[in-house]
Design an enzyme around this catalytic site. Structure first.
Site, PDB file in Angstrom:
ATOM      1  N   HIS A 121       0.815  -1.219   0.000  1.00  0.00           N
ATOM      2  CA  HIS A 121       0.000   0.000   0.000  1.00  0.00           C
ATOM      3  C   HIS A 121       0.848   1.268   0.000  1.00  0.00           C
ATOM      4  O   HIS A 121       1.915   1.337   0.601  1.00  0.00           O
ATOM      5  CB  HIS A 121      -0.924   0.011   1.213  1.00  0.00           C
ATOM      6  N   ASP A 122       0.384   2.259  -0.732  1.00  0.00           N
ATOM      7  CA  ASP A 122       0.950   3.612  -0.752  1.00  0.00           C
ATOM      8  C   ASP A 122       2.342   3.677  -1.370  1.00  0.00           C
ATOM      9  O   ASP A 122       3.052   4.667  -1.173  1.00  0.00           O
ATOM     10  CB  ASP A 122       0.981   4.208   0.661  1.00  0.00           C
ATOM     11  N   GLY A 139       5.123  -0.915   2.743  1.00  0.00           N
ATOM     12  CA  GLY A 139       4.296   0.246   2.473  1.00  0.00           C
ATOM     13  C   GLY A 139       5.071   1.549   2.381  1.00  0.00           C
ATOM     14  O   GLY A 139       6.165   1.692   2.923  1.00  0.00           O
TER      15      GLY A 139
END
Length: 268
Positions: A121-122, A139
């Site tokens: 994520h991200d 992340g």
């Protein structure tokens, strides 16, 4: 017209571009957008608020767009944006962003993700990036254009990987890696410049020579890194490759910058 195998599941609301091909036992979620010419070979799943750019090919058992592996995620409508002409091989996983990271995971164009690679994520991944088998990004990682992450390598959350950098196989990266740098080991240390990659991509020989000189100065024993960085910036004001490295170090993340081993060679 899209070519869709009878066993594939395309949820209502999904947007399919021209000449999309979806093979056996694939699943495409209701908020997914597939660009022109996207191919899902078979048994691939694209979920969530995910867009896939034209010409990208996704191989069997890839999981693209499912919720992040982050316990803080509470179902927010974050996105995964994948660019054009990417190759996403077997078993690759890519997750959308989170509220704590800008709500977006983004992958550029012309990248290769070999079997088992993971983009968490991200993450923000540039163009022409290669992640070898089972390479892992935690992340909130930024990866510059043309970077290479070797097989079984793992990058700690919030690190930055500079453009044209090379991460050796089975390395554990806990700090930022300078542009054009090469790191190896567990935990990873800077082991020189990615000279092979620089030459293959046609960088000017004189600029490469000046970059090597700057590298030796940056990671010498005298003074602090901040002092050496300012010296290098003043000595090579018009050398783009050197200034890219200086700018990267000036904007280092909280993780710090990966450096050579204290008793290791300082040559590039």
């Amino acid at each position: 017209m899209a070519q869709i195998h009878p066993s594939a599941v395309i949820e209502d609301g999904a947007k399919l571009g021209a000449d999309v091909r979806i093979g056996p036992f694939c699943q495409v979620g209701s908020s997914v957008e597939l660009g022109d010419g996207v191919v899902l070979v078979s048994h691939a799943v694209v979920a969530g608020f995910t867009s896939v750019g034209s010409g990208t090919k996704i191989f069997p058992f890839a999981s693209v767009g499912h919720q992040p592996q982050d316990l803080k995620y509470k179902g927010e409508p974050s996105r995964l944006v994948i660019g054009k002409n990417n190759m996403i091989r077997e078993g690759v996983t890519m997750n959308p962003g989170t509220e704590g990271g800008g709500m977006l995971t983004k992958v550029g164009d012309n990248c290769l993700f070999m079997a088992g690679a993971h983009v968490a994520h991200d993450c923000i991944v540039g163009d022409h990036v290669i992640m070898a088998n089972n390479a892992t990004l935690a992340g909130h990682i930024e990866v510059g254009d043309y970077a290479f992450v070797g097989g079984l390598a793992a990058v700690h959350q919030f690190c930055r990987i500079g453009k044209h950098a090379m991460i050796g196989g089975m390395s554990g990266v806990e700090q930022d890696v300078i542009p054009f740098g090469m790191v190896t080991g567990n935990r990873a240390h800077l082991s020189g410049l990615n000279l092979v990659g620089l030459k293959r991509r046609g960088f000017d020989r004189d600029e490469i020579h000046k970059l090597r000189s700057a590298y030796r100065m940056l990671f010498a024993d005298e003074g602090t890194l901040a002092e050496r960085m300012e010296d290098v910036a003043q000595l090579f004001p018009s050398v783009g490759l050197v200034q890219d490295v200086v700018d990267f170090i000036r904007n280092a993340s909280a993780r710090g910058v990966c450096q050579p081993l204290p008793d290791g060679p300082k040559s590039a």
